[in-house]
Design a protein around this motif. Structure first.
Motif, short mmCIF file in Angstrom:
data_model
loop_
_atom_site.label_atom_id
_atom_site.label_comp_id
_atom_site.label_asym_id
_atom_site.label_seq_id
_atom_site.Cartn_x
_atom_site.Cartn_y
_atom_site.Cartn_z
N ASP A 166 0.73 -1.00 0.19
CA ASP A 166 0.18 -0.09 -0.55
C ASP A 166 1.05 1.16 -0.56
O ASP A 166 0.43 1.84 -0.13
CB ASP A 166 -0.93 -0.03 1.59
N ALA A 167 2.37 1.03 0.85
CA ALA A 167 3.04 2.09 0.84
C ALA A 167 3.89 2.19 -0.82
O ALA A 167 5.11 3.04 -0.36
CB ALA A 167 4.25 2.25 2.05
N ASP A 216 4.10 3.82 -3.86
CA ASP A 216 4.37 5.02 -4.22
C ASP A 216 5.16 5.79 -3.37
O ASP A 216 5.86 6.77 -3.83
CB ASP A 216 2.98 5.66 -4.30
N ILE A 217 5.26 5.80 -1.93
CA ILE A 217 6.50 6.46 -0.65
C ILE A 217 7.57 6.11 -0.99
O ILE A 217 8.40 6.71 -0.31
CB ILE A 217 5.01 7.13 -0.24
N ASP A 274 5.97 7.30 7.92
CA ASP A 274 5.22 7.54 6.74
C ASP A 274 4.75 6.07 5.97
O ASP A 274 3.21 5.77 5.47
CB ASP A 274 5.72 8.44 5.89
N ILE A 275 5.40 4.76 6.01
CA ILE A 275 5.07 3.85 5.59
C ILE A 275 4.28 3.06 6.49
O ILE A 275 3.16 2.76 6.12
CB ILE A 275 5.84 2.83 5.91
N ALA A 290 0.98 5.03 5.54
CA ALA A 290 0.36 4.46 3.92
C ALA A 290 -0.30 3.02 3.95
O ALA A 290 -1.73 2.88 3.45
CB ALA A 290 1.18 4.58 3.24
N CYS A 291 0.02 2.36 4.61
CA CYS A 291 -0.55 0.67 4.64
C CYS A 291 -1.82 0.49 5.63
O CYS A 291 -2.04 -0.28 5.00
CB CYS A 291 0.89 -0.08 5.24
N ALA A 303 -8.75 3.86 9.14
CA ALA A 303 -8.17 4.86 8.28
C ALA A 303 -8.42 6.56 9.04
O ALA A 303 -7.82 6.70 9.84
CB ALA A 303 -8.16 5.37 6.95
#
Length: 312
Positions: free
Chosen positions: A33-34, A36-37, A46-47, A50-51, A127
């Motif tokens: 899910d991460a 892109d980053i 941040d990882i 995102a996940c 989320a």
């Protein structure tokens, strides 16, 4: 480890600040899910955000407490992931994970293709929870640094801004100025008009001062019962005095009656201005002391005036 593409496990290397240094394709698959980053220098938080995986999936907080690296398992993409961790030279963190075995089967009444629907729903709920948690943490952080009576920063906020501005101006070799503002004869004002009027007066003064600052670069905080401190990076003494003079006029223009003031028939302020052209060392407190000394001189000279000095 030169060719990480041949490494048959999820591998990642982080520095002591939890920033990603190296990884292989399986790590990207594990935290798909991460995708892109995931890049050099991206932070663990941040990882993870995102996940939206279980928090332990990428928890490196044990390093900050000197704990033994935990070995744990969690479920992702219908596989049980087994994770091993260790600390390397210079505080780098090695993380190796592998898919140990398939997760427990779904209930017979549940079709396999519903797995992704369940995961999607869980991610959405996670989320929402994470967003609420971040918003609440941000709100509490803001409250902890705000003076509730006037709405400007409090002493904690000022102390943080002082060190931040000092270091930034030191690095960039830029000037830093401070205004020390006090409401003249405020105790007498409170005695005559009461707490409610006193609160209203302070709010108006704080709002007026803030309006003349270059926010968010400049900052204002309540420093004492009737005192405010303003920090103005990239501002020299001449510019700081000009702002202080504008503040004196603006407060007078409010025309708040003050029958017990010995300086004026209306509320007035005294301002101490201190500037430094060159910030160096750990002497940020010297700027505060210099501004305090100047406001004492303004009080000695009859109040409702400005006194200023260059620190260096």
């Amino acid at each position: 480890m030169d060719d990480l593409s041949t490494f048959n496990k999820s591998f990642a290397l982080f520095d002591a600040e939890y920033r990603l240094l190296d990884w292989n394709d399986d790590f990207v698959q594990e935290f798909a899910d991460a995708t892109d980053i995931i890049a050099l220098g991206v932070k663990v938080k941040d990882i993870y955000a995102a996940c939206l995986l279980p928090e332990r999936a990428l928890d490196l907080s044990w390093t900050a407490h000197g704990e033994v690296p935990p070995v744990f398992e969690y479920i992702n993409n219908r596989l049980t992931i087994s994770v091993e961790q260790d600390v390397g030279v210079g505080g780098t963190i090695l993380r190796i994970a592998k898919g140990a075995c398939p997760a427990a089967p779904l209930h017979p009444s549940m079709a396999e293709n519903s797995t992704e629907l369940l995961r999607s729903a869980a991610l959405q709920m996670s989320a929402s929870v994470l967003k609420q948690r971040d918003q609440e943490a941000s709100r509490l952080n803001e409250l902890a640094r705000k003076d509730q009576q006037t709405g400007v920063g409090n002493r904690l906020f000022f102390d943080e801004q002082l060190m931040k501005n000092w270091q930034q101006c030191q690095s960039a070799q830029q000037p830093l100025s401070m205004l020390y503002v006090t409401v003249d004869y405020f105790n007498s004002y409170m005695d005559l008009y009461g707490n409610t009027q006193g609160d209203s007066c302070l709010k108006m003064v704080a709002a007026t001062i803030r309006a003349y600052l270059n926010v968010p670069r400049d900052s204002i905080a309540r420093y004492g019962p009737e005192e405010f401190a303003c920090l103005m990076p990239k501002t020299d003494l001449v510019s700081a005095k000009r702002i202080a003079e504008a503040l004196l006029s603006a407060i007078r223009a409010l025309a708040i009656p003050h029958a017990k003031s010995k300086a004026s028939s209306i509320v007035s302020i005294s301002v101490g201005v201190a500037s430094t052209e060159q910030t160096h060392g750990d002497s940020a407190e010297a700027l505060v002391v210099a501004a305090e000394q100047q406001v004492y001189l303004a009080k000695r000279d009859g109040r409702d005036c400005i006194r200023s000095a260059n620190l260096y």
